[in-house]
Design an enzyme around this catalytic site. Structure first.
Site, PDB file in Angstrom:
ATOM      1  N   GLY A 250       0.855  -1.183   0.000  1.00  9.73           N
ATOM      2  CA  GLY A 250       0.000   0.000   0.000  1.00  9.73           C
ATOM      3  C   GLY A 250       0.888   1.228   0.000  1.00  9.73           C
ATOM      4  O   GLY A 250       1.961   1.230  -0.614  1.00  9.73           O
TER       5      GLY A 250
ATOM      6  N   LYS B 139       4.800   3.108   9.438  1.00  3.34           N
ATOM      7  CA  LYS B 139       5.613   4.320   9.655  1.00  3.34           C
ATOM      8  C   LYS B 139       4.885   5.412  10.414  1.00  3.34           C
ATOM      9  O   LYS B 139       5.398   5.980  11.353  1.00  3.34           O
ATOM     10  CB  LYS B 139       6.101   4.865   8.309  1.00  3.34           C
ATOM     11  CG  LYS B 139       7.228   4.030   7.719  1.00  3.34           C
ATOM     12  CD  LYS B 139       7.951   4.793   6.613  1.00  3.34           C
ATOM     13  CE  LYS B 139       8.623   3.852   5.643  1.00  3.34           C
ATOM     14  NZ  LYS B 139       7.699   3.319   4.608  1.00  3.34           N
TER      15      LYS B 139
ATOM     16  N   THR C 151      -0.660  -2.722   8.472  1.00  2.00           N
ATOM     17  CA  THR C 151      -1.864  -3.390   7.950  1.00  2.00           C
ATOM     18  C   THR C 151      -1.507  -4.092   6.654  1.00  2.00           C
ATOM     19  O   THR C 151      -0.945  -3.473   5.743  1.00  2.00           O
ATOM     20  CB  THR C 151      -2.998  -2.389   7.665  1.00  2.00           C
ATOM     21  OG1 THR C 151      -2.538  -1.409   6.729  1.00  2.00           O
ATOM     22  CG2 THR C 151      -3.508  -1.730   8.931  1.00  2.00           C
TER      23      THR C 151
ATOM     24  N   ASN D 211      -2.346  -5.351   3.200  1.00  2.10           N
ATOM     25  CA  ASN D 211      -3.367  -4.953   2.228  1.00  2.10           C
ATOM     26  C   ASN D 211      -3.658  -6.073   1.230  1.00  2.10           C
ATOM     27  O   ASN D 211      -2.755  -6.732   0.749  1.00  2.10           O
ATOM     28  CB  ASN D 211      -2.896  -3.711   1.457  1.00  2.10           C
ATOM     29  CG  ASN D 211      -2.793  -2.475   2.333  1.00  2.10           C
ATOM     30  OD1 ASN D 211      -2.343  -2.553   3.474  1.00  2.10           O
ATOM     31  ND2 ASN D 211      -3.209  -1.341   1.810  1.00  2.10           N
TER      32      ASN D 211
ATOM     33  N   GLU E 230      -7.687  -3.696   4.593  1.00  2.00           N
ATOM     34  CA  GLU E 230      -6.393  -3.857   5.269  1.00  2.00           C
ATOM     35  C   GLU E 230      -6.571  -4.531   6.618  1.00  2.00           C
ATOM     36  O   GLU E 230      -7.417  -4.142   7.402  1.00  2.00           O
ATOM     37  CB  GLU E 230      -5.720  -2.509   5.525  1.00  2.00           C
ATOM     38  CG  GLU E 230      -6.092  -1.388   4.633  1.00  2.00           C
ATOM     39  CD  GLU E 230      -5.498  -0.071   5.114  1.00  2.00           C
ATOM     40  OE1 GLU E 230      -4.677  -0.056   6.054  1.00  2.00           O
ATOM     41  OE2 GLU E 230      -5.871   0.947   4.540  1.00  2.00           O
TER      42      GLU E 230
ATOM     43  N   ARG F 115     -17.413  -0.481  13.819  1.00  2.00           N
ATOM     44  CA  ARG F 115     -17.856   0.914  13.632  1.00  2.00           C
ATOM     45  C   ARG F 115     -17.575   1.361  12.194  1.00  2.00           C
ATOM     46  O   ARG F 115     -16.790   0.718  11.490  1.00  2.00           O
ATOM     47  CB  ARG F 115     -17.099   1.835  14.611  1.00  2.00           C
ATOM     48  CG  ARG F 115     -15.602   1.839  14.325  1.00  2.00           C
ATOM     49  CD  ARG F 115     -14.839   2.839  15.200  1.00  2.00           C
ATOM     50  NE  ARG F 115     -13.402   2.731  14.945  1.00  2.00           N
ATOM     51  CZ  ARG F 115     -12.742   3.425  14.035  1.00  2.00           C
ATOM     52  NH1 ARG F 115     -13.380   4.308  13.272  1.00  2.00           N
ATOM     53  NH2 ARG F 115     -11.441   3.268  13.850  1.00  2.00           N
TER      54      ARG F 115
HETATM   55  N1  RBF Z   1      -8.538   5.207   8.635  1.00  2.00           N
HETATM   56  C1  RBF Z   1      -9.365   6.262   8.705  1.00  2.00           C
HETATM   57  O1  RBF Z   1      -9.198   7.202   7.941  1.00  2.00           O
HETATM   58  N2  RBF Z   1     -10.403   6.326   9.592  1.00  2.00           N
HETATM   59  C2  RBF Z   1     -10.652   5.317  10.482  1.00  2.00           C
HETATM   60  O2  RBF Z   1     -11.606   5.415  11.252  1.00  2.00           O
HETATM   61  C3  RBF Z   1      -9.775   4.187  10.461  1.00  2.00           C
HETATM   62  N3  RBF Z   1      -9.950   3.163  11.328  1.00  2.00           N
HETATM   63  C4  RBF Z   1      -9.100   2.089  11.295  1.00  2.00           C
HETATM   64  C5  RBF Z   1      -9.267   1.048  12.197  1.00  2.00           C
HETATM   65  C6  RBF Z   1      -8.438  -0.058  12.177  1.00  2.00           C
HETATM   66  C7  RBF Z   1      -8.644  -1.154  13.173  1.00  2.00           C
HETATM   67  C8  RBF Z   1      -7.375  -0.122  11.233  1.00  2.00           C
HETATM   68  C9  RBF Z   1      -6.441  -1.301  11.192  1.00  2.00           C
HETATM   69  C10 RBF Z   1      -7.190   0.910  10.328  1.00  2.00           C
HETATM   70  C11 RBF Z   1      -8.044   2.022  10.345  1.00  2.00           C
HETATM   71  N4  RBF Z   1      -7.897   3.069   9.443  1.00  2.00           N
HETATM   72  C12 RBF Z   1      -8.725   4.160   9.493  1.00  2.00           C
HETATM   73  C13 RBF Z   1      -6.968   2.940   8.305  1.00  2.00           C
HETATM   74  C14 RBF Z   1      -5.640   3.615   8.469  1.00  2.00           C
HETATM   75  O3  RBF Z   1      -5.746   4.961   8.089  1.00  2.00           O
HETATM   76  C15 RBF Z   1      -4.694   2.847   7.530  1.00  2.00           C
HETATM   77  O4  RBF Z   1      -4.518   1.556   8.055  1.00  2.00           O
HETATM   78  C16 RBF Z   1      -3.376   3.531   7.347  1.00  2.00           C
HETATM   79  O5  RBF Z   1      -3.556   4.704   6.608  1.00  2.00           O
HETATM   80  C17 RBF Z   1      -2.379   2.637   6.629  1.00  2.00           C
HETATM   81  O6  RBF Z   1      -2.836   2.196   5.404  1.00  2.00           O
HETATM   82  P1  ADP Z   2       1.494  -1.083   3.287  1.00  2.00           P
HETATM   83  O1  ADP Z   2       0.969   0.278   3.031  1.00  2.00           O
HETATM   84  O2  ADP Z   2       2.428  -1.555   2.206  1.00  2.00           O
HETATM   85  O3  ADP Z   2       0.402  -2.056   3.571  1.00  2.00           O
HETATM   86  P2  ADP Z   2       2.131  -1.017   6.137  1.00  2.00           P
HETATM   87  O4  ADP Z   2       2.984   0.022   6.777  1.00  2.00           O
HETATM   88  O5  ADP Z   2       0.666  -1.004   6.396  1.00  2.00           O
HETATM   89  O6  ADP Z   2       2.426  -0.960   4.593  1.00  2.00           O
HETATM   90  O7  ADP Z   2       2.756  -2.398   6.573  1.00  2.00           O
HETATM   91  C1  ADP Z   2       2.125  -3.580   6.189  1.00  2.00           C
HETATM   92  C2  ADP Z   2       3.073  -4.755   6.087  1.00  2.00           C
HETATM   93  O8  ADP Z   2       3.702  -4.994   7.342  1.00  2.00           O
HETATM   94  C3  ADP Z   2       2.296  -6.030   5.791  1.00  2.00           C
HETATM   95  O9  ADP Z   2       2.113  -6.202   4.387  1.00  2.00           O
HETATM   96  C4  ADP Z   2       3.181  -7.119   6.386  1.00  2.00           C
HETATM   97  O10 ADP Z   2       4.108  -7.573   5.428  1.00  2.00           O
HETATM   98  C5  ADP Z   2       3.907  -6.391   7.527  1.00  2.00           C
HETATM   99  N1  ADP Z   2       3.418  -6.720   8.889  1.00  2.00           N
HETATM  100  C6  ADP Z   2       4.240  -7.005   9.950  1.00  2.00           C
HETATM  101  N2  ADP Z   2       3.535  -7.238  11.061  1.00  2.00           N
HETATM  102  C7  ADP Z   2       2.210  -7.114  10.725  1.00  2.00           C
HETATM  103  C8  ADP Z   2       0.993  -7.258  11.466  1.00  2.00           C
HETATM  104  N3  ADP Z   2       0.998  -7.587  12.769  1.00  2.00           N
HETATM  105  N4  ADP Z   2      -0.173  -7.075  10.803  1.00  2.00           N
HETATM  106  C9  ADP Z   2      -0.175  -6.758   9.490  1.00  2.00           C
HETATM  107  N5  ADP Z   2       0.937  -6.589   8.746  1.00  2.00           N
HETATM  108  C10 ADP Z   2       2.136  -6.778   9.341  1.00  2.00           C
HETATM  109 MG    MG Z   3      -1.133  -1.424   4.999  1.00  5.46          MG
END
Ligand code: RBF
Ligand code: ADP
Ligand code: MG
Length: 162
Positions: free
Chosen positions: A15, A21, A27, A29, A79, A104
């Site tokens: 992603g 970071k 997460t 993806n 994600e 939610r």
């Molecule tokens: N992004 C949002 O913009 N609003 C949210 O309410 C929101 N809730 C999230 C809840 C969970 C449990 C997770 C794992 C992610 C959520 N995100 C939300 C997404 C988040 O912005 C995204 O994981 C990061 O931008 C990285 O892709």
């Molecule tokens: P991206 O935007 O590429 O998804 P992220 O910063 O969200 O980058 O990091 C996601 C990556 O981190 C996953 O694709 C996976 O390889 C790694 N990762 C390590 N630990 C976890 C975890 N507990 N849950 C989800 N992804 C994880």
């Molecule tokens: Mg991600």
């Protein structure tokens, strides 16, 4: 939502790299093909359930489906944050998930800290709910164990085995 529990499987793709970071919450993806196959009654928002990477252990997870309103993404994403500490990234591997319950809707927040706090709250709620007997039994579902023995062709399939 009549499609819950919803079983889904797909390759872990890259992603924007913001999860780890900026939020400290990585997460994994799913590709567009998996997102596009979601049934109509699975609305955007935050879900909890079970997840496993490849043929590994099954862990609790939280999942966000939608456009991340805080970041105003233009592409819908699906994600999964696996509630487990992994030694290494697992891009390119097959992630299997079962979405069990809805928490939610997605929303925007006034600050990054507020978004992070909301996600940590979701994680706590997921951990609690998944300990209920009716949810614990899905952890043992054959869906997860089938991954180890099936070919890549089958394990790449998107499925809804509810
Ligand atoms: N992004 C949002 O913009 N609003 C949210 O309410 C929101 N809730 C999230 C809840 C969970 C449990 C997770 C794992 C992610 C959520 N995100 C939300 C997404 C988040 O912005 C995204 O994981 C990061 O931008 C990285 O892709
Ligand atoms: P991206 O935007 O590429 O998804 P992220 O910063 O969200 O980058 O990091 C996601 C990556 O981190 C996953 O694709 C996976 O390889 C790694 N990762 C390590 N630990 C976890 C975890 N507990 N849950 C989800 N992804 C994880
Ligand atoms: Mg991600």
């Amino acid at each position: 939502m009549k499609s819950l529990p919803y079983f889904s499987r797909g390759e872990v793709v890259r992603g924007f790299g913001r999860g780890s970071k900026e939020l400290g919450i990585p997460t994994a993806n799913f590709p567009d093909s998996v997102v596009e196959h979601l049934p109509g009654d699975i609305s955007t928002g935050i879900y909890y359930g079970w997840a496993c990477v490849g043929s590994g252990d099954v862990h609790k997870m939280v999942m966000s489906i939608g456009w991340n309103p805080y970041y105003k993404n233009t592409k819908k994403s699906m994600e999964t944050h696996v509630i487990h500490t992994f030694k290494e990234d697992f891009y390119g591997q097959i992630l299997s998930v079962v979405m069990v319950g809805y928490i939610r809707p997605e929303r925007s927040y006034d600050s990054l800290d507020a978004l992070i706090a909301a996600i940590n709250h979701d994680i706590e709620e997921a951990k609690r709910n998944l300990d209920l007997p009716e949810h614990l039994k899905l952890k043992e579902d054959n869906f997860f164990r089938a991954t180890a023995s099936t070919s890549t062709t089958t394990s790449n399939k998107i499925m809804n085995g509810h």
